[in-house]
Scaffold this motif. Structure first.
Motif, PDB file in Angstrom:
ATOM      1  N   LYS A   1     -34.331 -62.179-146.432  1.00 46.94           N
ATOM      2  CA  LYS A   1     -34.474 -61.927-147.873  1.00 46.94           C
ATOM      3  C   LYS A   1     -35.084 -60.546-148.112  1.00 46.94           C
ATOM      4  CE  LYS A   1     -37.770 -64.198-149.805  1.00 46.94           C
ATOM      5  NZ  LYS A   1     -38.593 -65.302-150.351  1.00 46.94           N
ATOM      6  N   ASN A   2     -36.112 -60.204-147.348  1.00 44.03           N
ATOM      7  CA  ASN A   2     -36.752 -58.902-147.495  1.00 44.03           C
ATOM      8  C   ASN A   2     -35.782 -57.760-147.205  1.00 44.03           C
ATOM      9  OD1 ASN A   2     -39.174 -60.139-148.144  1.00 44.03           O
ATOM     10  ND2 ASN A   2     -39.965 -60.061-146.056  1.00 44.03           N
ATOM     11  N   LEU A   3     -34.940 -57.938-146.207  1.00 46.06           N
ATOM     12  CA  LEU A   3     -33.969 -56.909-145.845  1.00 46.06           C
ATOM     13  C   LEU A   3     -32.908 -56.744-146.939  1.00 46.06           C
ATOM     14  CD1 LEU A   3     -33.496 -57.698-142.056  1.00 46.06           C
ATOM     15  CD2 LEU A   3     -34.655 -55.719-143.042  1.00 46.06           C
ATOM     16  N   LEU A   4     -32.532 -57.824-147.563  1.00 44.15           N
ATOM     17  CA  LEU A   4     -31.556 -57.745-148.651  1.00 44.15           C
ATOM     18  C   LEU A   4     -32.132 -56.957-149.830  1.00 44.15           C
ATOM     19  CD1 LEU A   4     -30.203 -61.415-148.558  1.00 44.15           C
ATOM     20  CD2 LEU A   4     -28.916 -59.354-147.988  1.00 44.15           C
ATOM     21  N   PHE A   5     -33.396 -57.226-150.152  1.00 41.43           N
ATOM     22  CA  PHE A   5     -34.035 -56.470-151.226  1.00 41.43           C
ATOM     23  C   PHE A   5     -34.173 -54.997-150.836  1.00 41.43           C
ATOM     24  CE2 PHE A   5     -35.879 -60.544-152.972  1.00 41.43           C
ATOM     25  CZ  PHE A   5     -35.380 -60.390-154.257  1.00 41.43           C
ATOM     26  N   ALA A   6     -34.590 -54.738-149.604  1.00 34.81           N
ATOM     27  CA  ALA A   6     -34.828 -53.362-149.166  1.00 34.81           C
ATOM     28  C   ALA A   6     -33.547 -52.542-149.129  1.00 34.81           C
ATOM     29  CB  ALA A   6     -35.481 -53.360-147.784  1.00 34.81           C
ATOM     30  N   SER A   7     -32.439 -53.163-148.765  1.00 34.06           N
ATOM     31  CA  SER A   7     -31.168 -52.446-148.626  1.00 34.06           C
ATOM     32  C   SER A   7     -30.376 -52.402-149.924  1.00 34.06           C
ATOM     33  CB  SER A   7     -30.315 -53.128-147.555  1.00 34.06           C
ATOM     34  OG  SER A   7     -29.939 -54.424-147.978  1.00 34.06           O
ATOM     35  N   ASN A   8     -30.856 -53.141-150.943  1.00 38.38           N
ATOM     36  CA  ASN A   8     -30.157 -53.267-152.224  1.00 38.38           C
ATOM     37  C   ASN A   8     -28.806 -53.975-152.067  1.00 38.38           C
ATOM     38  OD1 ASN A   8     -30.470 -52.869-155.026  1.00 38.38           O
ATOM     39  ND2 ASN A   8     -28.967 -51.219-154.997  1.00 38.38           N
ATOM     40  N   ASP A   9     -28.663 -54.722-150.968  1.00 38.65           N
ATOM     41  CA  ASP A   9     -27.460 -55.535-150.768  1.00 38.65           C
ATOM     42  C   ASP A   9     -27.698 -56.900-151.405  1.00 38.65           C
ATOM     43  OD1 ASP A   9     -25.033 -56.541-149.873  1.00 38.65           O
ATOM     44  OD2 ASP A   9     -25.799 -57.054-147.891  1.00 38.65           O
ATOM     45  N   LEU A  10     -27.776 -56.883-152.715  1.00 38.69           N
ATOM     46  CA  LEU A  10     -28.227 -58.062-153.446  1.00 38.69           C
ATOM     47  C   LEU A  10     -27.075 -59.000-153.789  1.00 38.69           C
ATOM     48  CD1 LEU A  10     -30.683 -56.281-155.882  1.00 38.69           C
ATOM     49  CD2 LEU A  10     -31.320 -57.780-153.985  1.00 38.69           C
ATOM     50  N   PRO A  11     -27.341 -60.308-153.754  1.00 40.20           N
ATOM     51  CA  PRO A  11     -26.354 -61.272-154.238  1.00 40.20           C
ATOM     52  C   PRO A  11     -26.414 -61.337-155.759  1.00 40.20           C
ATOM     53  CG  PRO A  11     -28.334 -62.424-153.602  1.00 40.20           C
ATOM     54  CD  PRO A  11     -28.574 -60.966-153.282  1.00 40.20           C
ATOM     55  N   ASP A  12     -25.566 -62.156-156.325  1.00 38.97           N
ATOM     56  CA  ASP A  12     -25.636 -62.385-157.768  1.00 38.97           C
ATOM     57  C   ASP A  12     -26.844 -63.256-158.112  1.00 38.97           C
ATOM     58  OD1 ASP A  12     -23.150 -61.096-158.782  1.00 38.97           O
ATOM     59  OD2 ASP A  12     -22.226 -62.488-157.370  1.00 38.97           O
ATOM     60  N   ALA A  13     -27.202 -64.134-157.180  1.00 36.16           N
ATOM     61  CA  ALA A  13     -28.353 -65.010-157.406  1.00 36.16           C
ATOM     62  C   ALA A  13     -28.902 -65.483-156.074  1.00 36.16           C
ATOM     63  CB  ALA A  13     -27.974 -66.206-158.276  1.00 36.16           C
ATOM     64  N   PHE A  14     -30.184 -65.847-156.097  1.00 39.71           N
ATOM     65  CA  PHE A  14     -30.836 -66.511-154.968  1.00 39.71           C
ATOM     66  C   PHE A  14     -31.021 -67.975-155.342  1.00 39.71           C
ATOM     67  CE2 PHE A  14     -32.177 -62.118-154.289  1.00 39.71           C
ATOM     68  CZ  PHE A  14     -32.108 -61.992-152.897  1.00 39.71           C
ATOM     69  N   ILE A  15     -30.729 -68.897-154.419  1.00 44.14           N
ATOM     70  CA  ILE A  15     -30.890 -70.323-154.671  1.00 44.14           C
ATOM     71  C   ILE A  15     -31.580 -70.968-153.475  1.00 44.14           C
ATOM     72  CG2 ILE A  15     -28.572 -70.848-153.785  1.00 44.14           C
ATOM     73  CD1 ILE A  15     -28.446 -73.132-155.872  1.00 44.14           C
ATOM     74  N   ASN A  16     -32.446 -71.954-153.761  1.00 44.67           N
ATOM     75  CA  ASN A  16     -33.243 -72.592-152.695  1.00 44.67           C
ATOM     76  C   ASN A  16     -33.991 -71.537-151.880  1.00 44.67           C
ATOM     77  OD1 ASN A  16     -31.707 -74.941-153.412  1.00 44.67           O
ATOM     78  ND2 ASN A  16     -32.115 -75.782-151.387  1.00 44.67           N
ATOM     79  N   SER A  17     -34.424 -70.481-152.531  1.00 43.30           N
ATOM     80  CA  SER A  17     -34.850 -69.303-151.789  1.00 43.30           C
ATOM     81  C   SER A  17     -36.347 -69.045-151.778  1.00 43.30           C
ATOM     82  CB  SER A  17     -34.135 -68.062-152.344  1.00 43.30           C
ATOM     83  OG  SER A  17     -32.758 -68.131-152.058  1.00 43.30           O
ATOM     84  N   GLY A  18     -37.130 -69.832-152.495  1.00 41.73           N
ATOM     85  CA  GLY A  18     -38.569 -69.656-152.466  1.00 41.73           C
ATOM     86  C   GLY A  18     -39.001 -68.237-152.784  1.00 41.73           C
ATOM     87  N   ILE A  19     -38.486 -67.675-153.866  1.00 39.58           N
ATOM     88  CA  ILE A  19     -38.907 -66.335-154.279  1.00 39.58           C
ATOM     89  C   ILE A  19     -40.390 -66.404-154.643  1.00 39.58           C
ATOM     90  CG2 ILE A  19     -38.531 -64.440-155.890  1.00 39.58           C
ATOM     91  CD1 ILE A  19     -36.124 -64.918-154.157  1.00 39.58           C
ATOM     92  N   SER A  20     -41.230 -65.730-153.884  1.00 38.31           N
ATOM     93  CA  SER A  20     -42.672 -65.841-154.067  1.00 38.31           C
ATOM     94  C   SER A  20     -43.116 -65.224-155.393  1.00 38.31           C
ATOM     95  CB  SER A  20     -43.409 -65.157-152.919  1.00 38.31           C
ATOM     96  OG  SER A  20     -43.264 -63.748-153.003  1.00 38.31           O
ATOM     97  N   ALA A  21     -44.339 -65.572-155.799  1.00 40.29           N
ATOM     98  CA  ALA A  21     -44.894 -65.019-157.033  1.00 40.29           C
ATOM     99  C   ALA A  21     -44.931 -63.498-156.966  1.00 40.29           C
ATOM    100  CB  ALA A  21     -46.290 -65.584-157.270  1.00 40.29           C
ATOM    101  N   GLN A  22     -45.345 -62.984-155.823  1.00 43.59           N
ATOM    102  CA  GLN A  22     -45.431 -61.533-155.668  1.00 43.59           C
ATOM    103  C   GLN A  22     -44.049 -60.888-155.764  1.00 43.59           C
ATOM    104  OE1 GLN A  22     -47.644 -60.409-152.185  1.00 43.59           O
ATOM    105  NE2 GLN A  22     -48.066 -58.351-152.924  1.00 43.59           N
ATOM    106  N   GLU A  23     -43.048 -61.545-155.171  1.00 45.29           N
ATOM    107  CA  GLU A  23     -41.674 -61.025-155.245  1.00 45.29           C
ATOM    108  C   GLU A  23     -41.147 -61.078-156.667  1.00 45.29           C
ATOM    109  OE1 GLU A  23     -40.198 -62.204-150.715  1.00 45.29           O
ATOM    110  OE2 GLU A  23     -40.038 -63.653-152.349  1.00 45.29           O
ATOM    111  N   GLN A  24     -41.450 -62.154-157.384  1.00 49.43           N
ATOM    112  CA  GLN A  24     -41.004 -62.254-158.772  1.00 49.43           C
ATOM    113  C   GLN A  24     -41.555 -61.113-159.613  1.00 49.43           C
ATOM    114  OE1 GLN A  24     -41.423 -66.255-160.535  1.00 49.43           O
ATOM    115  NE2 GLN A  24     -41.561 -67.059-158.457  1.00 49.43           N
ATOM    116  N   LEU A  25     -42.839 -60.826-159.423  1.00 51.12           N
ATOM    117  CA  LEU A  25     -43.464 -59.759-160.204  1.00 51.12           C
ATOM    118  C   LEU A  25     -42.941 -58.383-159.789  1.00 51.12           C
ATOM    119  CD1 LEU A  25     -47.120 -61.113-160.212  1.00 51.12           C
ATOM    120  CD2 LEU A  25     -45.613 -60.903-162.186  1.00 51.12           C
TER     121      LEU A  25
END
Length: 533
Positions: A104-128
């Motif tokens: 997940k961190n690598l996807l954010f860092a590379s900007n290779d983003l999906p349309d959505a994350f599901i069952n993914s436990g996006i942390s509070a810090q990541e949300q902010l």
């Protein structure tokens, strides 16, 4: 190289992409949608209600975390049927739980983003972080227009909405919402066979509990059965959110509010890590440990091993949310005994849990359809579909109208959770949906509901979930949480084994002060004040 293989190469080239990611992030930030817009203005062929969701084909890419109970997502009947129902084709890019956060961190860092994350436990810090950058889009506008089920739940349970709302007023990710109380509490289960053999009634005080465990030890001399065990190996992070420790804390009247070890009284939040109640509880557990009334293997015991011991009738007392794997002819539920400090409390989980279950990124060209796609699972019909599948095929209704999984699922040799995980995504927690009276049969068996009745009177009226901290303090809060949790976990383990000498307790309290426990407490107070505005 295939599309998926190219993404797999991210791990080899992530360091080359850091500067590119920052540049791309800035570009995306400039184009980030406003909360008022909800997302893009493109909603061509979108039906406001009913199915299909879209009249023109829509393709989406979702990144998902595969829980251990899951089969192959591409083969899940529920997802296949939902594609037919909605007209939305989803490509699921699924990664195992063990290395999901890294991916997940690598996807954010590379900007290779999906349309959505599901069952993914996006942390509070990541949300902010990614919400304020514009990488994750605000969802409250979409909920208002295209999420009638979520909107209704947030209106009925305003504390759930507060829990998922960031300090800037936006909602960047969706939770699991649990309205069924029995799905949020730990019941006290005791071995009725052993009670009968010892000629005892259920204990009503901690002194009586000690005597009961002594009797359990006596009647099982020469066996490997244990009076009591704690799955301490499962107690990661805040150890008191573990099922057994949560129950024990409740006996001593130690509440769990805002996702941590603290309570709220008169609008004031107070942590109890240095309280006399906790000290008394640890003195009690040390006594059990020394006399082997508490399994001395507890520190290497995980939940799977503890459940196996319970199933084999080798434990006298345990805490559990459900009766899965438990012979309810042997184990019965009882009211929490009282400590010398007075009445206990049933430490229920918050209505909004598994925060970060679903989030939409700024790559998504159809956010309105995506919101309609996920909102279905927050209603009665959709949540039953997600959890049970298709009536007549994977479940039926009994004479009383209760939902019952098919024999094929119930009798699967691997266990019911794995059989369910072959057809749908919810086992293992983290799926965006509502758990309520109509779909939570796993936690509403007669034995479980009997146990819930015994703790209803000590349930808190309101349970606040872990707050999303303001960006200015989020990083410091996260670091302090890790340090304090680690110190408390190590200290509590030592106290249980070695005892709670007064000088050691004072040293422990002093170290908490050095770790900034008052400042840390203040973070929660600030969040509580924000809730109550």
């Amino acid at each position: 190289m295939s599309k998926l293989s190219k993404r797999g190469a991210i791990g080899l080239t992530a360091f080359m992409l850091a500067s590119t990611a920052l540049s791309a992030c800035s570009q995306e930030q400039a184009a980030a949608p406003s909360a008022k817009e909800g997302a893009s203005s493109e909603a061509k062929g979108l039906n406001a209600t009913g199915f299909p969701i879209v009249n023109q084909p829509v393709s989406l890419r979702f990144v998902a975390r595969k829980n251990p109970q899951h089969g192959e997502w591409k083969d899940m009947m529920v997802l296949q049927e939902y594609e037919k129902k909605t007209g939305i084709k989803v490509e699921y890019e699924v990664y195992p739980m063990q290395n999901f956060d890294e991916r997940k961190n690598l996807l954010f860092a590379s900007n290779d983003l999906p349309d959505a994350f599901i069952n993914s436990g996006i942390s509070a810090q990541e949300q902010l972080k990614y919400g304020t950058q514009g990488t994750l889009i605000p969802l409250e506008g979409l909920i208002d227009k295209y999420g009638p089920n979520l909107k209704a739940l947030f209106e009925k349970y305003p504390d759930a909405k507060k829990t998922v709302t960031a300090p800037d007023g936006h909602i960047y990710a969706l939770p699991t919402i649990v309205t069924q109380a029995a799905a949020r509490t730990q019941k006290l289960w005791m071995n009725q066979q052993w009670l009968d053999k010892a000629g005892l009634k259920a204990p009503t005080t901690t002194d009586e509990l000690y005597q009961t465990l002594k009797k359990f030890q006596e009647i099982n001399q020469g066996t490997d059965a244990v009076p009591f065990a704690i799955d301490m190996a499962s107690a990661t992070g805040n150890m008191f959110t573990n099922a057994t420790m949560r129950g024990l804390a409740g006996i001593w009247g130690l509440p769990l509010q805002m996702g941590t070890s603290g309570g709220i009284e008169g609008g004031k939040f107070k942590l109890w890590y240095d309280s006399d109640r906790l000290k008394d509880m640890l003195v009690f557990l040390n006594k059990l440990y020394k006399e082997k009334l508490l399994d001395n293997n507890s520190f290497t015991l995980d939940i799977a091993k503890l459940n196996a011991m319970t199933k084999a009738n080798k434990v006298g007392m345990t805490f559990n949310q459900t009766d899965v794997g438990m012979d309810t002819k042997i184990f019965k539920t009882f009211a929490y005994p009282k400590s010398s400090f007075g009445d206990p409390v049933a430490n229920a989980g918050a209505v909004a849990r598994d925060l970060g279950s679903f989030a939409i990124t700024n790559k998504n060209k159809s956010p309105e359809a995506t919101m309609r796609w996920v909102d279905y699972f927050y209603g009665d019909e959709g949540s039953i579909f997600l959890r049970f599948g298709i009536e007549g095929k994977t479940y039926s209704k009994d004479a009383d109208g209760n939902l019952v999984y098919s024999d094929q699922i119930m009798k699967d040799s691997r266990g019911i959770q794995f059989a369910i995980g072959d057809m749908t995504i919810w086992p293992g927690a983290g799926a965006p949906h509502v758990i309520n009276d109509k779909n939570a049969v796993a936690v509403t068996t007669p034995a479980i509901m009997e146990g819930q009745k015994k703790i209803d009177a000590i349930m808190p009226k309101t349970v606040y979930g872990a707050p999303l901290m303001e960006p200015a303090i989020a990083e410091k809060y996260s670091a302090m949480t890790e340090d304090i949790n680690k110190f408390v976990r190590e200290s509590v383990s030592k106290f249980i084994v070695d005892g709670v000498a007064d000088d050691k307790w004072e040293q422990y309290k002093q170290t908490l002060q050095k770790l900034g426990i008052k400042e840390y407490e203040g973070f929660f107070q600030k969040a509580l004040d924000s809730y109550n505005k």
